[in-house]
Design a protein around this motif. Structure first.
Motif, PDB file in Angstrom:
ATOM      1  N   TYR A  94       4.895  -1.148   0.914  1.00 47.08           N
ATOM      2  CA  TYR A  94       3.843  -1.646   2.039  1.00 47.08           C
ATOM      3  C   TYR A  94       2.530  -1.452   1.681  1.00 47.08           C
ATOM      4  O   TYR A  94       2.265  -0.758   0.807  1.00 47.08           O
ATOM      5  N   GLN A 123       1.006  -4.490   6.080  1.00 47.88           N
ATOM      6  CA  GLN A 123       1.563  -5.740   5.383  1.00 47.88           C
ATOM      7  C   GLN A 123       2.843  -4.991   4.753  1.00 47.88           C
ATOM      8  O   GLN A 123       2.876  -4.187   3.903  1.00 47.88           O
ATOM      9  N   GLU A 124       4.003  -5.776   5.252  1.00 46.44           N
ATOM     10  CA  GLU A 124       5.349  -5.405   4.410  1.00 46.44           C
ATOM     11  C   GLU A 124       5.306  -6.092   3.407  1.00 46.44           C
ATOM     12  O   GLU A 124       5.359  -7.598   3.279  1.00 46.44           O
ATOM     13  N   MET A 174       2.247   2.185  -0.543  1.00 49.02           N
ATOM     14  CA  MET A 174       3.119   3.308  -0.223  1.00 49.02           C
ATOM     15  C   MET A 174       4.560   2.190  -0.575  1.00 49.02           C
ATOM     16  O   MET A 174       5.012   1.272  -0.263  1.00 49.02           O
TER      17      MET A 174
END
Lengths: 117, 116
Positions: free
Chosen positions: A33, A51-52, A95
């Motif tokens: 992410y 944002q993924e 992350m």
């Protein structure tokens, strides 16, 4: 190891104009992410947009949008119709998407944005 | 929702002294995080808790650092035998556990430590 690079230490923009902040990252992870956080002077850090990695569609939150280029590992933030209240440090963060590191945000060094009247 | 509260806001101490910081997360947030931010840098992860369990610690967290969250509510971060290199802003954040993406961190204002 993951790294996040913000190559613009400082930027300025005139009120009502558009500005783009750059961020690149390095990772071998496939699921992760990305975030932009804002830290106004003497105030706490707040989330601007996220944002993924597996979503190709760029995230948008009102005047804030991102340009996510997964192959290039680039995640820039565009602020439209800049307002004086947008003056802040902006941090790009990464992350991992699974495993134990779900609190471990890796931040860039930040970009200091000044919006001028 | 009163936000994440950190105390004290500022702490000045002499090298070699011990200091303790407190963080009160947003109520019902079961995750709590500690970060350190030095001048001109982004925050660096130190450790995080889920309820009272400390699930991850960074290599930055030397033996002089200890964090606790005894009842799964507030947390303390103690630094023993402080060094000048410990001078930084210590940030606390909390989040509910709704999955990594859906649990954005809510940060406090931080505790600024100056070691003289």
């Amino acid at each position: 190891a993951q790294t996040v690079t913000q190559s613009q230490p400082e930027m300025s923009v005139q009120e009502a104009e558009t500005v783009t902040l750059s961020c690149t990252y390095d990772t071998s992870e496939s699921n992760y992410y990305l975030f932009w956080y804002k830290q106004p002077p003497s105030r706490q850090m707040i989330l601007v947009i996220r944002q993924e990695a597996y979503k190709q569609q760029n995230a948008t939150e009102n005047r804030f949008s991102v340009n996510f280029q997964k192959a290039a590992k680039s995640f820039s933030l565009k602020i439209s119709d800049s307002q004086l209240g947008d003056t802040a440090m902006y941090f790009c963060a990464f992350m991992k998407g699974y495993g134990g590191s779900q609190g471990n945000l890796i931040f860039g060094k930040g970009t200091k944005l000044s919006v001028k009247p | 929702d009163t936000g994440v509260s950190q105390n004290p806001r500022h702490k000045i101490t002499k090298r070699g002294q011990n200091v303790t910081f407190r963080c009160d997360p947003i109520s019902e947030h079961n995750r709590l995080y500690w970060y350190r931010q030095t001048l001109g840098q982004g925050p660096e992860f130190l450790t995080y808790f889920q309820n009272e369990a400390q699930l991850e610690k960074s290599r930055l967290l030397s033996d002089r650092f200890s964090a606790e969250r005894p009842k799964g509510s507030f947390s303390t971060l103690e630094i023993q035998r402080t060094e000048q290199g410990d001078s930084a802003m210590y940030l606390c954040a909390s989040s509910p556990f709704l999955g990594a993406y859906n649990s954005p961190l809510h940060f406090g204002n931080g505790t600024r430590l100056t070691v003289t």
